[in-house]
Design an enzyme around this catalytic site. Structure first.
Site, PDB file in Angstrom:
ATOM      1  N   PRO A  89       4.305   0.250  -2.324  1.00  0.00           N
ATOM      2  CA  PRO A  89       4.937  -0.469  -1.215  1.00  0.00           C
ATOM      3  C   PRO A  89       5.251   0.466  -0.038  1.00  0.00           C
ATOM      4  CG  PRO A  89       6.021  -1.018  -3.302  1.00  0.00           C
ATOM      5  CD  PRO A  89       5.081   0.113  -3.578  1.00  0.00           C
ATOM      6  N   GLU A 119       9.073   1.966 -11.314  1.00  0.00           N
ATOM      7  CA  GLU A 119       9.544   2.274  -9.956  1.00  0.00           C
ATOM      8  C   GLU A 119       8.544   3.128  -9.178  1.00  0.00           C
ATOM      9  OE1 GLU A 119      12.235   0.755  -8.611  1.00  0.00           O
ATOM     10  OE2 GLU A 119      12.164  -0.272 -10.542  1.00  0.00           O
ATOM     11  N   ARG A 157     -17.377  -5.980  -0.566  1.00  0.00           N
ATOM     12  CA  ARG A 157     -18.187  -6.988   0.143  1.00  0.00           C
ATOM     13  C   ARG A 157     -18.710  -6.478   1.473  1.00  0.00           C
ATOM     14  NH1 ARG A 157     -16.191 -10.373   3.180  1.00  0.00           N
ATOM     15  NH2 ARG A 157     -17.011 -12.257   2.242  1.00  0.00           N
ATOM     16  N   ASP A 172     -17.589 -13.471   9.023  1.00  0.00           N
ATOM     17  CA  ASP A 172     -16.225 -13.466   8.517  1.00  0.00           C
ATOM     18  C   ASP A 172     -15.210 -13.604   9.625  1.00  0.00           C
ATOM     19  OD1 ASP A 172     -16.435 -13.299   5.848  1.00  0.00           O
ATOM     20  OD2 ASP A 172     -16.016 -11.157   5.700  1.00  0.00           O
TER      21      ASP A 172
HETATM   22  C1  9D3 Z   1      11.772  -3.806  -7.620  1.00  0.00           C
HETATM   23  C2  9D3 Z   1      11.582  -2.366  -7.534  1.00  0.00           C
HETATM   24  N1  9D3 Z   1      11.774  -1.879  -6.167  1.00  0.00           N
HETATM   25  C3  9D3 Z   1      12.983  -1.071  -6.038  1.00  0.00           C
HETATM   26  C4  9D3 Z   1      14.186  -1.844  -5.788  1.00  0.00           C
HETATM   27  C5  9D3 Z   1      10.693  -1.008  -5.722  1.00  0.00           C
HETATM   28  C6  9D3 Z   1       9.345  -1.381  -6.150  1.00  0.00           C
HETATM   29  C7  9D3 Z   1       8.637  -0.596  -7.031  1.00  0.00           C
HETATM   30  C8  9D3 Z   1       7.363  -0.950  -7.436  1.00  0.00           C
HETATM   31  C9  9D3 Z   1       8.734  -2.541  -5.670  1.00  0.00           C
HETATM   32  C10 9D3 Z   1       7.449  -2.891  -6.080  1.00  0.00           C
HETATM   33  C11 9D3 Z   1       6.775  -2.116  -6.959  1.00  0.00           C
HETATM   34  C12 9D3 Z   1       5.419  -2.489  -7.416  1.00  0.00           C
HETATM   35  N2  9D3 Z   1       4.512  -2.702  -6.284  1.00  0.00           N
HETATM   36  C13 9D3 Z   1       3.439  -1.954  -6.083  1.00  0.00           C
HETATM   37  O1  9D3 Z   1       3.147  -1.081  -6.883  1.00  0.00           O
HETATM   38  C14 9D3 Z   1       2.638  -2.170  -4.893  1.00  0.00           C
HETATM   39  C15 9D3 Z   1       2.770  -3.110  -3.824  1.00  0.00           C
HETATM   40  C16 9D3 Z   1       3.721  -4.146  -3.554  1.00  0.00           C
HETATM   41  O2  9D3 Z   1       4.677  -4.422  -4.309  1.00  0.00           O
HETATM   42  N3  9D3 Z   1       3.563  -4.875  -2.413  1.00  0.00           N
HETATM   43  C17 9D3 Z   1       2.549  -4.659  -1.534  1.00  0.00           C
HETATM   44  N4  9D3 Z   1       1.660  -3.699  -1.735  1.00  0.00           N
HETATM   45  C18 9D3 Z   1       1.781  -2.945  -2.868  1.00  0.00           C
HETATM   46  S1  9D3 Z   1       0.758  -1.698  -3.271  1.00  0.00           S
HETATM   47  C19 9D3 Z   1       1.548  -1.356  -4.676  1.00  0.00           C
END
Ligand code: 9D3
Length: 250
Positions: A89, A119, A157, A172
């Site tokens: 994220p 996490e 793609r 596209d």
């Molecule tokens: C709920 C946990 N959060 C901390 C309060 C942090 C968190 C850790 C791991 C939030 C999401 C994740 C898992 N998400 C991903 O590994 C992820 C992701 C996403 O959640 N949204 C958009 N792109 C991506 S790329 C990897």
């Protein structure tokens, strides 16, 4: 292009390797996918890949030594100059332009994609081994697997000889920076609605003009941010004005 994916849920990737465009691309040798499970590289008898965070708090953190071991295995199979991607994220937002850049580099670069769980991964691993970090949007998912599949789909793609019909990639949405026009098929009447008459006219110039007008109009209605980022030519401006007056909107 060879893509190496690290995930504790490798079976999730059956969703893209067994169906559709990516399955076909794999069969044709356009792309190869290999999966690596960190659990296979854990050192204890329970195959532990995560541990409690230093400093306390909720959740678990993926262990850097286990991740380094699985990554080394993936790097050992990479054909050429591997680029290590971490789905998180905290990463840069992946979009159509990023997909194009990955596809363009595909002939000279192997891709290693790391899907995190819990996490995330110990920061020291990221600093040491990760080349770029990517997110797929501002929403919380349960892990990096779906984002990794999204990236593989979007990149594959675009690879040369990937789509059976190379024209559909060019047509596209986003290729021209605007949304697609509406589409219709049989029956001619459906729940009291008929197909727009121009599409039945056989007038191919009028049809193309209508399609561009609808595409511009819908982009103006739904994604004004895309239109603002794009310089419209005189004909496109004219078509958009026609759309606005025909729909009675301003
Ligand atoms: C709920 C946990 N959060 C901390 C309060 C942090 C968190 C850790 C791991 C939030 C999401 C994740 C898992 N998400 C991903 O590994 C992820 C992701 C996403 O959640 N949204 C958009 N792109 C991506 S790329 C990897």
């Amino acid at each position: 292009m060879d893509i190496h994916i690290i995930s504790i849920f490798p079976e999730m990737f059956d969703a893209i390797t067994k169906h559709g465009v990516i399955a076909r691309a794999v069969k044709q040798g356009v792309v190869s996918l290999r999966l690596y499970n960190p659990r296979d590289f854990a050192s204890d008898r329970h195959s532990t890949v995560d541990d409690r965070p230093y400093g306390g708090g909720p959740g678990m953190v993926m262990m850097p030594d286990v991740m380094a071991a699985v990554l080394k295995s993936a790097l050992g199979n990479a054909k050429n100059d591997p680029h290590v991607v971490y789905l998180t994220p905290q990463g840069r937002r992946f979009d159509y332009d990023s997909a194009i850049k990955f596809a363009e580099s595909s002939s000279s670069q192997s891709l290693v994609m790391i899907a995190g769980r819990y996490e995330g991964i110990d920061e020291r691993f990221i600093e040491h081994y990760v080349d770029s970090e990517w997110s797929v949007g501002d929403f919380v998912l349960s892990g990096g697997e779906l984002p990794a599949m999204i990236m593989v789909d979007a990149i594959t793609r675009l690879l040369p000889d990937s789509l059976g019909n190379s024209q559909s990639a060019e047509q596209d949405s986003f290729v021209d920076g605007i949304l697609d026009c509406p589409h219709y098929t049989r029956p001619e009447q459906f729940e009291g609605e008929s197909v727009p008459a121009v599409l039945l006219s056989g007038d191919h110039r009028a049809i193309e003009r209508w399609r561009v007008k609808q595409a511009l109009g819908r982009t103006w209605q739904r994604r004004p941010d895309l239109l603002n980022a794009k310089q419209l030519n005189a004909e496109q401006l004219q078509l958009l004005e026609e759309f606005k007056s025909e729909t009675g909107e301003q």
